[in-house]
Design a protein around this motif. Structure first.
Motif, mmCIF file in Angstrom:
data_model
loop_
_atom_site.group_PDB
_atom_site.id
_atom_site.type_symbol
_atom_site.label_atom_id
_atom_site.label_comp_id
_atom_site.label_asym_id
_atom_site.label_seq_id
_atom_site.Cartn_x
_atom_site.Cartn_y
_atom_site.Cartn_z
ATOM 1 N N VAL A 116 0.844 -1.208 0.000
ATOM 2 C CA VAL A 116 0.000 0.000 0.000
ATOM 3 C C VAL A 116 0.873 1.250 0.000
ATOM 4 O O VAL A 116 0.625 2.201 -0.751
ATOM 5 C CB VAL A 116 -0.969 0.016 1.206
ATOM 6 N N LEU A 119 2.333 1.922 -3.416
ATOM 7 C CA LEU A 119 1.363 2.578 -4.302
ATOM 8 C C LEU A 119 1.190 4.050 -3.940
ATOM 9 O O LEU A 119 1.125 4.917 -4.819
ATOM 10 C CB LEU A 119 0.017 1.849 -4.247
ATOM 11 N N LEU A 120 1.122 4.351 -2.647
ATOM 12 C CA LEU A 120 1.008 5.742 -2.214
ATOM 13 C C LEU A 120 2.248 6.541 -2.616
ATOM 14 O O LEU A 120 2.135 7.698 -3.032
ATOM 15 C CB LEU A 120 0.783 5.821 -0.704
ATOM 16 N N ALA A 169 -7.160 8.548 -4.903
ATOM 17 C CA ALA A 169 -6.288 7.393 -4.679
ATOM 18 C C ALA A 169 -5.550 7.539 -3.352
ATOM 19 O O ALA A 169 -5.388 6.562 -2.606
ATOM 20 C CB ALA A 169 -5.291 7.245 -5.826
ATOM 21 N N GLU A 170 -5.106 8.762 -3.033
ATOM 22 C CA GLU A 170 -4.410 8.984 -1.764
ATOM 23 C C GLU A 170 -5.328 8.703 -0.581
ATOM 24 O O GLU A 170 -4.929 8.021 0.360
ATOM 25 C CB GLU A 170 -3.883 10.415 -1.662
ATOM 26 N N SER A 172 -8.039 6.847 -0.439
ATOM 27 C CA SER A 172 -8.336 5.412 -0.367
ATOM 28 C C SER A 172 -7.138 4.637 0.155
ATOM 29 O O SER A 172 -7.287 3.740 0.992
ATOM 30 C CB SER A 172 -8.736 4.882 -1.750
ATOM 31 N N GLY A 173 -5.948 4.961 -0.332
ATOM 32 C CA GLY A 173 -4.730 4.298 0.125
ATOM 33 C C GLY A 173 -4.460 4.556 1.596
ATOM 34 O O GLY A 173 -4.035 3.658 2.328
ATOM 35 N N TRP A 174 -4.714 5.793 2.034
ATOM 36 C CA TRP A 174 -4.526 6.145 3.443
ATOM 37 C C TRP A 174 -5.428 5.278 4.319
ATOM 38 O O TRP A 174 -4.986 4.699 5.307
ATOM 39 C CB TRP A 174 -4.817 7.630 3.657
#
Length: 192
Positions: A116, A119-120, A169-170, A172-174
């Motif tokens: 994760v 990806l971030l 995306a940030e 969701s990734g967080w």
């Protein structure tokens, strides 16, 4: 309980000053303890919450030039020295810039958490200066209208900046990183 160990891998000539200033700045993040200097290039802090670990890791990834190790010690009977050692072991000797490694006390697979953050890191690396300004205001608690007014742009321009910066995306990734860290610590997934 968690610990974050970061090692500066950049080419700054005055690296000791940069590392010291970075430790001081990271120590001001909400929920983060004091970052200790562990030499010229290394800093480490024990952190109580998954949210603060995620915020700290993202700040280091945004800054670039840092390799990051996260130690996870499930349970309530945790020694600070133990969780620091897990983070230091996670970072290893041959760490690379922008790479996050995670080690747990129980030896569980922490690859999903590291993935994760990879990806971030990709999302954060693609960001323009305007995108960084826009997302910083949103992360600070402003809504799109307030952030647009702060930047002196229209709501539509703000929306476009956030889309280009990968804001969805940030976020969701967080949430995913926080949830995985909660699970690794043995707690419930507070983000779902």
């Amino acid at each position: 309980m968690f610990a974050v160990h970061a090692r500066y891998r950049g080419r700054e000539r005055r690296r000791a000053d940069l590392v010291r200033r970075s430790a001081e700045a990271l120590s001001t993040l909400h929920g983060v303890g004091t970052f200790e200097l562990l030499g010229v290039e290394d800093i480490c802090a024990v952190i109580d919450s998954a949210e603060a670990v995620t915020d700290t890791t993202m700040a280091l990834l945004s800054a670039g030039d840092w390799a990051i190790g996260i130690g996870v010690a499930p349970g309530t009977d945790v020694d600070h020295a133990e969780v620091r050692k897990l983070a230091t072991t996670a970072i290893g000797r041959r760490c690379r810039t922008g790479v996050v490694r995670v080690r747990s006390r129980d030896g569980g697979d922490m690859g999903d958490i590291a993935a994760v953050f990879a990806l971030l890191a990709h999302v954060l690396a693609k960001r323009t200066t305007e995108g960084r300004e826009a997302t910083q205001l949103m992360r600070g608690g402003m809504n799109q209208n307030e952030a647009a007014a702060e930047l002196g742009i229209s709501k539509q321009a703000m929306s476009q900046r956030l889309a280009a910066a990968g804001w969805s995306a940030e976020t969701s990734g967080w949430k995913l990183a926080v949830g995985l860290l909660h699970r690794a610590e043995g707690g419930s997934d507070a983000t779902t």
